[in-house]
Design a protein around this motif. Structure first.
Motif: not given
Length: 255
Positions: A4-6, A11-12, A207-209, A214-216
């Motif tokens: 689900a996280e992946l 999607r993002q 990409a998740r890194q 960015v979110e942090a």
């Protein structure tokens, strides 16, 4: 990483992707394929990024929701304002939406700060009202101090985004450089300033890194194509594999 996280990260990343083709030998047939790829079964990318000579073709092939970006002063980042402005004008006249210009990073390393600042200001003036992304070539600047200075110069000049790399040098995007750039964007207080990670990002796990960084730094609301982009050619393959369930959980690479 959980499935689900992946998938959420995929999607993002898709929604923030500048699908890119900047090969020296690119042909109109290559751009036709690129534009078809940009309209995936899982949804559209944010933009395609091409050479200026292909802007009109890409704009005609794509819906308005997918932006057309093209490069200026690319890839070398010469301190050549005439060339850069000519690129910008060609992009604008052909119907482009966005300009990715290379900051004259060699000049910055040489201490020509005022010349770089003037170059960026003139490119910003010439490019309005298009979205302007300034490529600082962080892998060549190397030090956090120079990466920070280049980021500040771009933001002061009015850049909409600050971008890591051309993807044409040995070191492209790194989380370490991204953290420095994001810190400067946050410190600027500019509520709409954005960040683009480009070069060497090939998997959703990669990409998740950057999504997390960015979110942090800028908050969850910044995970949006108006403030965050990936510049990549191969990342879409892994995004599609993840979203279609063909990728092993936690691997970020297709079977």
């Amino acid at each position: 990483m959980m499935d689900a996280e992946l998938q959420a990260a995929a999607r993002q990343a898709l929604a923030c992707l500048d699908l890119t083709s900047l090969n020296d030998a690119d042909t109109p047939a290559d751009i036709e394929v690129l534009c078809r790829r940009a309209q995936t079964a899982q949804g559209p990318v944010a933009a395609v990024c091409v050479w200026p000579r292909f802007v009109a073709q890409a704009r005609a092939a794509l819906p308005a929701a997918i932006k057309v970006a093209a490069v200026a002063d690319f890839p070398d980042g010469a301190l050549d304002l005439t060339r850069a402005v000519a690129d910008v004008q060609l992009i604008a006249q052909a119907g482009g939406d966005e300009v990715d210009v290379v900051l004259p990073w060699r000049a910055l390393i040489a201490g020509e700060r005022s010349e770089v600042a003037e170059f960026l200001a003139e490119v910003r003036f010439a490019s309005r009202p298009l979205t302007l992304k300034v490529i600082i070539e962080s892998g060549e600047l190397k030090t956090p101090e120079l990466i920070a200075e280049a980021t500040r110069l771009a933001l002061v000049a009015g850049a909409d985004f600050v971008k890591t790399s051309t993807g044409k040098t040995p070191v492209s995007a790194t989380p370490e450089a991204a953290a420095v750039m994001l810190q400067e964007i946050k410190a600027s207080g500019l509520p709409a300033a954005g960040f683009k990670a480009s070069g060497g990002i090939r998997t959703v796990a990669d990409a998740r890194q950057y999504l997390q960084l960015v979110e942090a730094s800028l908050g969850a609301a910044a995970i949006d194509a108006r403030r965050f982009r990936f510049g990549a050619s191969g990342l879409l393959n892994d995004i599609e594999a993840v979203l279609s369930g063909k990728t092993a959980a936690g691997s970020g690479s297709a079977y």
